[in-house]
Scaffold this active site. Structure first.
Site, PDB file in Angstrom:
ATOM      1  N   CYS A 196      -5.173  10.042 -27.557  1.00 26.56           N
ATOM      2  CA  CYS A 196      -5.322  11.488 -27.786  1.00 26.56           C
ATOM      3  C   CYS A 196      -6.773  11.868 -27.508  1.00 26.56           C
ATOM      4  CB  CYS A 196      -4.883  11.868 -29.188  1.00 26.56           C
ATOM      5  SG  CYS A 196      -5.862  11.114 -30.480  1.00 26.56           S
ATOM      6  N   ALA A 234       1.110   1.248 -34.465  1.00 25.18           N
ATOM      7  CA  ALA A 234       2.229   2.151 -34.756  1.00 25.18           C
ATOM      8  C   ALA A 234       2.022   3.159 -35.889  1.00 25.18           C
ATOM      9  CB  ALA A 234       3.477   1.331 -35.042  1.00 25.18           C
TER      10      ALA A 234
HETATM   11  C1  LIG Z   1      -3.586   6.542 -32.418  1.00 25.71           C
HETATM   12  S1  LIG Z   1      -3.235   5.603 -33.818  1.00 25.71           S
HETATM   13  C2  LIG Z   1      -1.513   5.299 -33.687  1.00 25.71           C
HETATM   14  C3  LIG Z   1      -0.649   6.475 -33.978  1.00 25.71           C
HETATM   15  C4  LIG Z   1       0.826   6.115 -33.953  1.00 25.71           C
HETATM   16  N1  LIG Z   1       1.194   5.480 -32.710  1.00 25.71           N
HETATM   17  C5  LIG Z   1       1.731   7.307 -34.180  1.00 25.71           C
HETATM   18  O1  LIG Z   1       2.295   7.822 -33.221  1.00 25.71           O
HETATM   19  O2  LIG Z   1       1.901   7.710 -35.340  1.00 25.71           O
HETATM   20  C6  LIG Z   1      -3.907   4.049 -33.427  1.00 25.71           C
HETATM   21  C7  LIG Z   1      -3.647   2.964 -34.447  1.00 25.71           C
HETATM   22  O3  LIG Z   1      -4.293   1.762 -33.980  1.00 25.71           O
HETATM   23  C8  LIG Z   1      -4.741   1.036 -35.100  1.00 25.71           C
HETATM   24  N2  LIG Z   1      -5.812   0.084 -34.695  1.00 25.71           N
HETATM   25  C9  LIG Z   1      -7.138   0.162 -34.943  1.00 25.71           C
HETATM   26  N3  LIG Z   1      -7.778  -0.913 -34.442  1.00 25.71           N
HETATM   27  C10 LIG Z   1      -6.849  -1.687 -33.867  1.00 25.71           C
HETATM   28  C11 LIG Z   1      -6.889  -2.929 -33.181  1.00 25.71           C
HETATM   29  N4  LIG Z   1      -8.018  -3.579 -32.971  1.00 25.71           N
HETATM   30  N5  LIG Z   1      -5.726  -3.427 -32.750  1.00 25.71           N
HETATM   31  C12 LIG Z   1      -4.564  -2.773 -32.946  1.00 25.71           C
HETATM   32  N6  LIG Z   1      -4.480  -1.593 -33.564  1.00 25.71           N
HETATM   33  C13 LIG Z   1      -5.595  -1.057 -34.026  1.00 25.71           C
HETATM   34  C14 LIG Z   1      -5.221   2.095 -36.066  1.00 25.71           C
HETATM   35  O4  LIG Z   1      -5.196   1.619 -37.389  1.00 25.71           O
HETATM   36  C15 LIG Z   1      -4.212   3.216 -35.827  1.00 25.71           C
HETATM   37  O5  LIG Z   1      -3.182   3.199 -36.783  1.00 25.71           O
END
Ligand SMILES: C[S@@+](CC[C@H](N)C(=O)[O-])C[C@H]1O[C@@H](n2cnc3c(N)ncnc32)[C@H](O)[C@@H]1O
Length: 469
Positions: free
Chosen positions: A237, A116
């Site tokens: 994205c 998130a």
């Molecule tokens: C694309 S970003 C999310 C952006 C957010 N949904 C927004 O709209 O502001 C993906 C997120 O997944 C997290 N992430 C990284 N590795 C992960 C994992 N193994 N499991 C879950 N989340 C993870 C990252 O830290 C990052 O904050």
């Protein structure tokens, strides 16, 4: 930027996927300036004159696929404005707004945003839930979870619990639980190239493969938490098929109870946006209804328990005292505020209102062993038999709820002084807790607390939020 700075194998991948002509049109879009967007916060902004003021100030133009989304002109810098600090809008890349529109959250539902931070999709989901239901917003990385919690707070969201957990830690606690899940997966970020050129350096075919493996792991946990009849939106994205269509094809192949409801791409050469992929999946209602009941109970009993770093207490003498101090304080200082729809919990001296939905009553036992940066709305702290209101409470309140408000014009020197953490001079008649608010249209919107005595307004804006210069 120009497409010359793009990796050769990225360009090949695009031409292979889109063909020469369309691929070139796509690559030419890198010559165009990036797009900037914001989404107005319907939880706070209720009058048209306030929205009109923002439209004029930031030269806003509507984003076609999101009714609260707007493009803004870069030079208007809305991220630096007091209305941003008041949570009147959230800066969000326009094509990223498409995912929650397709997920279509409804008031009263039980929803999970699994990846998130920093909170674009969470704040959009919460606005659509309109204060009814329960949203769990999770972020795996501690620093990012903190930013997420701050954004949830700034936007005045009451019904969200922010957790900092791994997907397996959550799926062990919440099997077949959620009406809707948003999985905005960590990805290779091909749609970030215009916005953040460092994303180009991090990109490689190997990073695409690595991201795909991780996405598959997270997706399996997400599916495990989706209830029968529930909806899952998977978004990235990035443009390659490995992390998008192929990931969804694998879900459909390995989970016969899942079906694809919608799939959408926002391409930067076709629409005004940096690019996004969204797939909406639904879990079959009947196939697993029985299994759902059994597994939920079993998982509750079996789930791993660890020691919570900040144990929350739901019923204790201290909690009762804290709650009484809060309600007594509210009657005099925040008489319009309704603390309904949640259960009070105490973490040390911090009093929270833990949200619940009809179907999910999250208790501290269920959350034990994972970090919970925000157990719902932080009402305040109970210190030495006194209630001290939290910044989050000011942000979730309306200026009209408060007994005493100082409403300031956006460009006034007093407002600048307050945002820099300074003390203001006020009438000696003003005494007690006061909300400092910024005007927009015919209303004003809270920025934080201050305390009046002896003709001075002592600043209670959290130090980390104060402007430095
Ligand atoms: C694309 S970003 C999310 C952006 C957010 N949904 C927004 O709209 O502001 C993906 C997120 O997944 C997290 N992430 C990284 N590795 C992960 C994992 N193994 N499991 C879950 N989340 C993870 C990252 O830290 C990052 O904050």
């Amino acid at each position: 930027m120009s497409d010359r700075s793009l990796p050769a194998n990225f360009k090949e991948q695009i031409i292979q996927m889109l063909g020469q002509e369309e691929g070139n049109a796509f690559l030419n879009s890198y010559e165009q300036p990036r797009t900037y967007g914001l989404r107005i916060n319907q939880l706070k902004l209720k009058t048209n004159d306030a929205i009109d003021e923002l439209i004029q100030a930031f030269k806003l133009r509507p984003v076609p696929w999101c009714s609260t989304g707007y493009y803004y002109e870069e030079d208007t810098r809305p991220g630096k404005h007091p209305h941003h600090m008041a949570g009147l809008y959230y800066i969000q890349e326009p094509s990223a707004m498409s995912a929650v529109e397709l997920l279509d959250p409804q008031p009263g539902e039980t929803i999970l945003d699994l990846a998130a931070a920093p909170g674009g999709k969470t704040t959009q989901i919460a606005a659509k839930m309109n204060g009814q239901g329960l949203l769990i917003s999770n972020e795996i990385h501690p620093q990012r979870a903190k930013i997420l919690a701050e954004n949830v707070e700034r936007m005045g969201i009451r019904g969200a619990i922010v957790t900092q957990a791994t997907p397996p830690e959550l799926s062990a606690r919440f099997p077949l639980t959620f009406d809707r899940i948003m999985l905005d997966a960590p990805c290779s970020g091909e749609g970030m190239f215009r916005k953040d050129p460092s994303a180009i350096e991090e990109w490689s075919p190997a990073s695409v493969a690595l991201c795909a493996n991780r996405q598959w792991d997270i997706l399996q946990d997400a599916i495990a938490m989706l209830k029968p009849g529930g909806t899952l939106a998977y978004s990235t994205c990035t443009f390659n098929r490995t992390e998008n269509e192929e990931m969804i094809a694998r879900v459909l192949n390995e989970y016969p109870e899942m079906r694809l409801k919608a799939e959408k791409r926002v391409w930067p050469h076709l629409r005004q946006g940096e690019g996004h992929y969204v797939a909406v999946l639904e879990r079959d209602q009947q196939a697993e209804e029985q299994a759902a009941l059994g597994r939920t109970n079993e998982a509750r009993a079996n789930k791993k328990r660890g020691k919570s770093s900040r144990a929350g207490r739901e019923s204790s003498k201290e909690l009762l005292n804290a709650w009484e101090a809060f309600t007594t304080w509210t009657k005099l200082d925040l008489p319009g505020f309704q603390a309904d729809g949640g259960i009070p919990v105490l973490f040390g001296e911090a009093l929270y209102l833990l949200p619940r939905s009809k179907e999910l009553n999250v208790d501290m036992e269920l959350l034990s062993g994972i970090k919970v940066p925000r157990a719902g709305l932080h009402l305040g702290d109970y210190r030495k038999n006194r209630f001290v209101p939290a910044h989050a409470l000011a942000m979730a309140a309306e200026a009209e709820d408060e007994a005493r408000v100082v409403a300031l014009e956006t460009n006034s020197s007093e407002l600048a002084a307050y945002l820099h953490g300074e003390t203001l001079n006020v009438s000696t008649e003003l005494r007690g807790w006061v909300i400092v608010a910024v005007k927009c249209g015919s209303s004003s919107y809270p920025l934080g607390w201050s305390k009046a005595s002896g003709g001075q307004l002592k600043n209670h804006l959290p130090k980390g939020l104060r402007l430095m210069h």
